[in-house]
Design a protein around this motif. Structure first.
Motif, PDB file in Angstrom:
ATOM      1  N   SER A  51      30.628  36.519  40.035  1.00  0.00           N
ATOM      2  CA  SER A  51      31.779  35.835  39.189  1.00  0.00           C
ATOM      3  C   SER A  51      32.494  35.139  40.226  1.00  0.00           C
ATOM      4  O   SER A  51      32.367  35.122  41.418  1.00  0.00           O
ATOM      5  CB  SER A  51      32.728  36.814  38.603  1.00  0.00           C
ATOM      6  OG  SER A  51      33.309  37.806  39.799  1.00  0.00           O
ATOM      7  N   SER A  52      33.252  33.995  39.834  1.00  0.00           N
ATOM      8  CA  SER A  52      34.108  33.350  40.846  1.00  0.00           C
ATOM      9  C   SER A  52      35.270  33.841  41.554  1.00  0.00           C
ATOM     10  O   SER A  52      35.659  34.898  41.106  1.00  0.00           O
ATOM     11  CB  SER A  52      34.886  32.203  40.019  1.00  0.00           C
ATOM     12  OG  SER A  52      35.699  32.694  39.110  1.00  0.00           O
ATOM     13  N   GLY A  53      35.490  33.385  42.768  1.00  0.00           N
ATOM     14  CA  GLY A  53      36.529  34.052  43.285  1.00  0.00           C
ATOM     15  C   GLY A  53      36.045  35.281  44.449  1.00  0.00           C
ATOM     16  O   GLY A  53      34.855  35.446  44.322  1.00  0.00           O
ATOM     17  N   PRO A  54      36.934  35.698  45.460  1.00  0.00           N
ATOM     18  CA  PRO A  54      36.202  36.501  46.159  1.00  0.00           C
ATOM     19  C   PRO A  54      36.280  37.768  45.839  1.00  0.00           C
ATOM     20  O   PRO A  54      36.869  38.262  44.617  1.00  0.00           O
ATOM     21  CB  PRO A  54      37.631  36.704  47.362  1.00  0.00           C
ATOM     22  CG  PRO A  54      38.715  36.174  46.707  1.00  0.00           C
ATOM     23  CD  PRO A  54      38.230  35.152  45.634  1.00  0.00           C
ATOM     24  N   VAL A  55      35.433  38.944  46.349  1.00  0.00           N
ATOM     25  CA  VAL A  55      35.521  40.348  46.075  1.00  0.00           C
ATOM     26  C   VAL A  55      35.876  40.827  47.329  1.00  0.00           C
ATOM     27  O   VAL A  55      34.916  41.222  48.076  1.00  0.00           O
ATOM     28  CB  VAL A  55      33.758  40.407  45.558  1.00  0.00           C
ATOM     29  CG1 VAL A  55      33.763  41.993  45.154  1.00  0.00           C
ATOM     30  CG2 VAL A  55      33.341  39.408  44.427  1.00  0.00           C
ATOM     31  N   ILE A  56      37.117  41.427  47.176  1.00  0.00           N
ATOM     32  CA  ILE A  56      37.408  42.126  48.191  1.00  0.00           C
ATOM     33  C   ILE A  56      37.183  43.616  48.243  1.00  0.00           C
ATOM     34  O   ILE A  56      37.616  44.342  47.185  1.00  0.00           O
ATOM     35  CB  ILE A  56      38.913  41.737  48.561  1.00  0.00           C
ATOM     36  CG1 ILE A  56      39.184  40.269  48.440  1.00  0.00           C
ATOM     37  CG2 ILE A  56      39.569  42.659  49.708  1.00  0.00           C
ATOM     38  CD1 ILE A  56      38.595  39.565  49.597  1.00  0.00           C
ATOM     39  N   VAL A  57      36.664  44.084  49.289  1.00  0.00           N
ATOM     40  CA  VAL A  57      36.530  45.414  49.302  1.00  0.00           C
ATOM     41  C   VAL A  57      37.071  46.073  50.666  1.00  0.00           C
ATOM     42  O   VAL A  57      37.246  45.177  51.705  1.00  0.00           O
ATOM     43  CB  VAL A  57      34.841  46.152  49.374  1.00  0.00           C
ATOM     44  CG1 VAL A  57      34.285  45.472  48.058  1.00  0.00           C
ATOM     45  CG2 VAL A  57      34.065  45.386  50.530  1.00  0.00           C
TER      46      VAL A  57
END
Length: 72
Positions: A51-57
């Motif tokens: 999906s668009s945008g960052p995936v913060i973990v």
């Protein structure tokens, strides 16, 4: 063998984990960029759908980069 030894060092508390917010999508993109030339040379392609945008973990960025490279 190095990966097994690294896990052993973590279990023995001889190595630390530096947990911080990390963009997982960027880690995956960088790992793909690293292995893509070798994959292309073998007639393989790598697709990354997200999906668009960052995936913060919350993770240790250095260790997460190594995991992504090992998986690819």
């Amino acid at each position: 063998i190095n990966d097994v030894l690294a896990v052993s060092r973590l279990d023995a508390r001889m190595e630390t984990v530096d947990v911080a917010p990390v963009d997982l999508a960027e880690i995956v993109r960088a790992a793909i960029a690293w292995v893509e030339p070798a994959a292309t040379a073998k007639g393989l392609s790598i697709d990354f759908l997200k999906s668009s945008g960052p995936v913060i973990v919350a993770s240790d960025e250095r260790k997460l980069r190594q995991i992504a490279l090992n998986l690819l």
